[in-house]
Design a protein around this motif. Structure first.
Motif, PDB file in Angstrom:
ATOM      1  N   THR A  95      40.759  23.316   8.695  1.00  0.00           N
ATOM      2  CA  THR A  95      40.450  23.404  10.067  1.00  0.00           C
ATOM      3  C   THR A  95      38.936  22.970  10.329  1.00  0.00           C
ATOM      4  O   THR A  95      38.041  23.808   9.649  1.00  0.00           O
ATOM      5  N   TYR A  96      38.744  22.186  11.311  1.00  0.00           N
ATOM      6  CA  TYR A  96      37.198  22.036  11.722  1.00  0.00           C
ATOM      7  C   TYR A  96      37.143  22.032  13.152  1.00  0.00           C
ATOM      8  O   TYR A  96      38.038  21.899  13.976  1.00  0.00           O
ATOM      9  N   THR A  97      35.940  21.946  13.626  1.00  0.00           N
ATOM     10  CA  THR A  97      35.646  21.689  14.906  1.00  0.00           C
ATOM     11  C   THR A  97      35.160  20.404  15.249  1.00  0.00           C
ATOM     12  O   THR A  97      34.209  19.958  14.865  1.00  0.00           O
ATOM     13  N   THR A 152      36.853  21.752  20.158  1.00  0.00           N
ATOM     14  CA  THR A 152      38.113  22.164  19.829  1.00  0.00           C
ATOM     15  C   THR A 152      38.592  22.376  18.275  1.00  0.00           C
ATOM     16  O   THR A 152      37.802  21.466  17.763  1.00  0.00           O
ATOM     17  N   GLN A 153      39.115  23.319  17.720  1.00  0.00           N
ATOM     18  CA  GLN A 153      39.667  23.340  16.604  1.00  0.00           C
ATOM     19  C   GLN A 153      40.658  22.528  16.164  1.00  0.00           C
ATOM     20  O   GLN A 153      41.620  22.546  16.951  1.00  0.00           O
ATOM     21  N   ARG A 192      43.374  21.034  13.025  1.00  0.00           N
ATOM     22  CA  ARG A 192      43.784  20.949  11.491  1.00  0.00           C
ATOM     23  C   ARG A 192      44.057  19.471  11.011  1.00  0.00           C
ATOM     24  O   ARG A 192      44.862  18.838  11.683  1.00  0.00           O
TER      25      ARG A 192
END
Length: 149
Positions: free
Chosen positions: A99-101, A131-132, A134
């Motif tokens: 998961t990244y922003t 927003t996060q 995946r």
């Protein structure tokens, strides 16, 4: 050469096995270790039985094949989690499931995301910065994502 002709055959095989295993440390290639194991097995048998030189060589060949097959099976599954026919997909595969922003708004279902020492093309639904997401898969040099819950 007289050193090996006067030496106990068991000791000669054990020394050869040890040398092959040590060479594996210097010349990594995986196979010398298994050949060394085969030589040690022949040396071990010679500690129990007295065998002719021809029989020793045949046993070494048989043990070497068996040891190499075992070695291939042991090392074969090491790279199983990252398989691809494309170099970029191998590299990007490490991001799948993480998961990244988002650092910028995604418009027209395309954007860019800095990861590590690279900036990747990303593709997915339009989302605002922060927003996060995946990562779900890699196609070429583009990471595909879904919004993280």
């Amino acid at each position: 050469m007289t050193f090996f002709t006067t030496m106990d055959p068991m000791m000669a095989w054990l020394i050869i096995g040890a040398i092959l295993m040590l060479l594996e440390l210097i010349i990594p290639g995986v196979y010398l270790f298994w050949l060394g194991a085969a030589a040690l097995a022949v040396g071990g048998l010679l500690s129990i039985f007295s065998l002719a030189f021809t029989v020793q060589m045949i046993l070494f060949a048989i043990f070497a094949v068996i040891a190499l097959v075992i070695g291939v099976k042991v090392y074969k599954g090491k790279d199983r989690d990252i398989e691809s026919h494309h170099l970029n997909q191998i590299r990007g595969a490490e991001y799948i499931g993480k998961t990244y922003t988002l650092t910028m708004d995604i418009t027209n279902n395309n954007g860019r995301l800095p990861l590590g020492d690279s900036v990747w093309n990303i593709q997915g639904e339009n989302l605002p910065m922060g927003t996060q997401i995946r990562i779900t898969k890699v196609v070429g040099n583009t990471l595909h994502y879904d919004k993280a819950e």
